[in-house]
Scaffold this motif. Structure first.
Motif, mmCIF file in Angstrom:
data_model
loop_
_atom_site.group_PDB
_atom_site.id
_atom_site.type_symbol
_atom_site.label_atom_id
_atom_site.label_comp_id
_atom_site.label_asym_id
_atom_site.label_seq_id
_atom_site.Cartn_x
_atom_site.Cartn_y
_atom_site.Cartn_z
ATOM 1 N N ALA A 1 27.145 -0.755 5.717
ATOM 2 C CA ALA A 1 28.279 0.147 5.895
ATOM 3 C C ALA A 1 27.774 1.570 6.037
ATOM 4 C CB ALA A 1 29.220 0.059 4.700
ATOM 5 N N GLY A 2 28.071 2.189 7.165
ATOM 6 C CA GLY A 2 27.575 3.534 7.400
ATOM 7 C C GLY A 2 26.179 3.553 7.949
ATOM 8 N N ASN A 3 25.489 2.435 7.842
ATOM 9 C CA ASN A 3 24.180 2.254 8.441
ATOM 10 C C ASN A 3 23.167 3.308 8.060
ATOM 11 O OD1 ASN A 3 23.072 0.151 9.902
ATOM 12 N ND2 ASN A 3 22.830 1.386 11.714
ATOM 13 N N MET A 4 23.336 3.961 6.938
ATOM 14 C CA MET A 4 22.385 4.976 6.539
ATOM 15 C C MET A 4 21.438 4.402 5.489
ATOM 16 S SD MET A 4 24.871 7.262 4.149
ATOM 17 C CE MET A 4 25.675 6.549 2.719
ATOM 18 N N LEU A 5 20.257 4.969 5.415
ATOM 19 C CA LEU A 5 19.316 4.632 4.366
ATOM 20 C C LEU A 5 19.509 5.608 3.217
ATOM 21 C CD1 LEU A 5 16.089 3.996 6.454
ATOM 22 C CD2 LEU A 5 17.594 2.294 5.442
ATOM 23 N N THR A 6 19.576 5.097 1.997
ATOM 24 C CA THR A 6 19.691 5.948 0.818
ATOM 25 C C THR A 6 18.355 5.932 0.093
ATOM 26 O OG1 THR A 6 22.042 5.436 0.620
ATOM 27 C CG2 THR A 6 20.952 6.393 -1.299
ATOM 28 N N PHE A 7 17.662 7.054 0.167
ATOM 29 C CA PHE A 7 16.341 7.159 -0.433
ATOM 30 C C PHE A 7 16.452 7.642 -1.873
ATOM 31 C CE2 PHE A 7 13.297 6.727 3.096
ATOM 32 C CZ PHE A 7 14.145 6.773 4.182
ATOM 33 N N GLY A 8 15.740 6.982 -2.770
ATOM 34 C CA GLY A 8 15.605 7.460 -4.134
ATOM 35 C C GLY A 8 14.368 8.327 -4.255
ATOM 36 N N GLY A 9 13.842 8.397 -5.466
ATOM 37 C CA GLY A 9 12.673 9.245 -5.701
ATOM 38 C C GLY A 9 11.369 8.630 -5.240
ATOM 39 N N GLY A 10 11.313 7.298 -5.139
ATOM 40 C CA GLY A 10 10.092 6.647 -4.701
ATOM 41 C C GLY A 10 8.992 6.644 -5.745
ATOM 42 N N THR A 11 7.894 5.978 -5.407
ATOM 43 C CA THR A 11 6.685 5.939 -6.242
ATOM 44 C C THR A 11 5.568 6.672 -5.518
ATOM 45 O OG1 THR A 11 7.215 3.815 -7.275
ATOM 46 C CG2 THR A 11 4.904 4.489 -7.269
ATOM 47 N N ARG A 12 4.995 7.645 -6.192
ATOM 48 C CA ARG A 12 3.850 8.362 -5.608
ATOM 49 C C ARG A 12 2.587 7.577 -5.935
ATOM 50 N NH1 ARG A 12 3.426 13.236 -3.462
ATOM 51 N NH2 ARG A 12 5.554 13.693 -4.119
ATOM 52 N N LEU A 13 2.024 6.924 -4.922
ATOM 53 C CA LEU A 13 0.807 6.134 -5.088
ATOM 54 C C LEU A 13 -0.398 6.993 -4.759
ATOM 55 C CD1 LEU A 13 -0.627 3.364 -5.557
ATOM 56 C CD2 LEU A 13 -0.447 3.032 -3.074
ATOM 57 N N THR B 1 -2.497 6.628 0.310
ATOM 58 C CA THR B 1 -1.904 7.583 -0.623
ATOM 59 C C THR B 1 -0.642 8.161 0.005
ATOM 60 O OG1 THR B 1 -3.988 8.174 -1.704
ATOM 61 C CG2 THR B 1 -2.233 9.811 -1.756
ATOM 62 N N ALA B 2 0.496 7.958 -0.677
ATOM 63 C CA ALA B 2 1.788 8.339 -0.106
ATOM 64 C C ALA B 2 2.875 8.122 -1.151
ATOM 65 C CB ALA B 2 2.097 7.504 1.140
ATOM 66 N N VAL B 3 4.090 8.513 -0.812
ATOM 67 C CA VAL B 3 5.259 8.165 -1.613
ATOM 68 C C VAL B 3 5.880 6.923 -0.990
ATOM 69 C CG1 VAL B 3 7.509 8.874 -2.467
ATOM 70 C CG2 VAL B 3 5.661 10.555 -2.273
ATOM 71 N N TYR B 4 6.077 5.907 -1.800
ATOM 72 C CA TYR B 4 6.614 4.630 -1.337
ATOM 73 C C TYR B 4 8.058 4.487 -1.812
ATOM 74 C CZ TYR B 4 2.016 3.281 0.220
ATOM 75 O OH TYR B 4 0.821 3.232 0.899
ATOM 76 N N TYR B 5 8.940 4.228 -0.858
ATOM 77 C CA TYR B 5 10.364 4.114 -1.144
ATOM 78 C C TYR B 5 10.824 2.670 -1.001
ATOM 79 C CZ TYR B 5 10.522 9.200 -0.453
ATOM 80 O OH TYR B 5 10.324 10.549 -0.532
ATOM 81 N N CYS B 6 11.488 2.189 -2.020
ATOM 82 C CA CYS B 6 12.156 0.903 -1.984
ATOM 83 C C CYS B 6 13.634 1.184 -1.752
ATOM 84 C CB CYS B 6 11.934 0.181 -3.311
ATOM 85 S SG CYS B 6 12.930 -1.290 -3.595
ATOM 86 N N ILE B 7 14.220 0.571 -0.744
ATOM 87 C CA ILE B 7 15.602 0.881 -0.368
ATOM 88 C C ILE B 7 16.379 -0.407 -0.228
ATOM 89 C CG2 ILE B 7 17.080 1.906 1.401
ATOM 90 C CD1 ILE B 7 14.629 3.635 2.171
ATOM 91 N N VAL B 8 17.536 -0.451 -0.862
ATOM 92 C CA VAL B 8 18.453 -1.559 -0.672
ATOM 93 C C VAL B 8 19.503 -1.082 0.307
ATOM 94 C CG1 VAL B 8 20.213 -2.971 -1.782
ATOM 95 C CG2 VAL B 8 18.029 -2.572 -2.920
#
Lengths: 117, 110
Positions: free
Chosen positions: B94-106, B83-90
């Motif tokens: 460039a900039g090497n940062m991760l851009t997190f969206g809202g995710g899916t709360r499973l 049970t967690a929030v699952y984030y899919c990230i593309v």
């Protein structure tokens, strides 16, 4: 193998004060990333340090700053604290940044929860 | 701009497979698909990533469509601790940062 560590776990400050958060990367990792996760919001990228230099910066005001030490640990400093700075601050690390064509997996620490009163 | 679309929430019965979808229709040829999860108030945990081929590790499997416009994370036998929030990230480098969206709360239910 020890993971990314952060200190302190919790920090309480008042408006206008300064906060210093610390991060130790995984052994052998040279890049450190800082993210902010405000309550109810997603993770927002703050800063990226690699080999002691700031490589990239997110859309945050200059009162958010940091540095990386020769042992690759890092500090995040937040000056003139505001109430909306209350958040979970996360640090992540990766091995050295080899090239623009290679993307490294980021490994996160447990975070520092900052509360500004 | 997270560049990914995920359902806000999903439920799964304990012991069953959890299939979490992600749409990334604007993905570029050199962009990887990463999956992380965040258990309440903890730091995000890396799960798996892939470019074109399907991937499997001890935690999960990642199925990427041939056109790379969508992917599915599969937890083969979900437990309550999943049970967690699952984030899919593309992730573009460039900039090497991760851009997190809202995710899916499973939510895994007994």
């Amino acid at each position: 193998e020890a993971g990314v560590t952060q200190s302190p776990t919790h920090l309480i400050k008042t408006r206008g004060q300064q906060a210093t958060l610390r991060c130790s990367p995984i052994s052998g990792h040279t890049s450190v990333y800082w993210y902010q996760q405000a309550l109810g919001l997603g993770l927002q990228f703050l800063l990226w340090y690699d080999e002691g230099e700031e490589r990239n910066r997110g859309n945050f005001p200059p009162r958010f700053s940091g540095r990386q030490f020769p042992n690759y640990s890092s500090e995040l400093n937040v000056n003139a604290l505001e109430l909306e700075d209350s958040a979970l601050y996360l640090c992540a690390s990766t091995p050295f940044w080899r090239s623009r064509q290679y993307q490294e997996t980021q490994y996160f620490g447990p975070g520092t929860r900052l509360l500004v009163l | 701009d997270a560049k990914t679309t995920q359902p806000t929430s999903m439920d799964c019965a304990e012991g069953r497979a959890a299939n979490l979808p992600c749409n990334h229709s604007t993905i570029s040829g050199n962009e990887y698909v990463y999956w992380y999860r965040q258990i309440h108030s903890q730091g995000p945990q890396y799960i798996i990533h892939g470019l074109k081929n399907n991937e499997t590790n001890e935690m999960a499997s990642l199925i990427i469509t041939e056109d790379r416009k969508s992917s599915t994370l599969i937890l083969p036998h979900a437990t309550l601790r999943d049970t967690a929030v699952y984030y899919c990230i593309v992730n573009y480098n460039a900039g090497n940062m991760l851009t997190f969206g809202g995710g899916t709360r499973l939510m895994v239910k007994p």
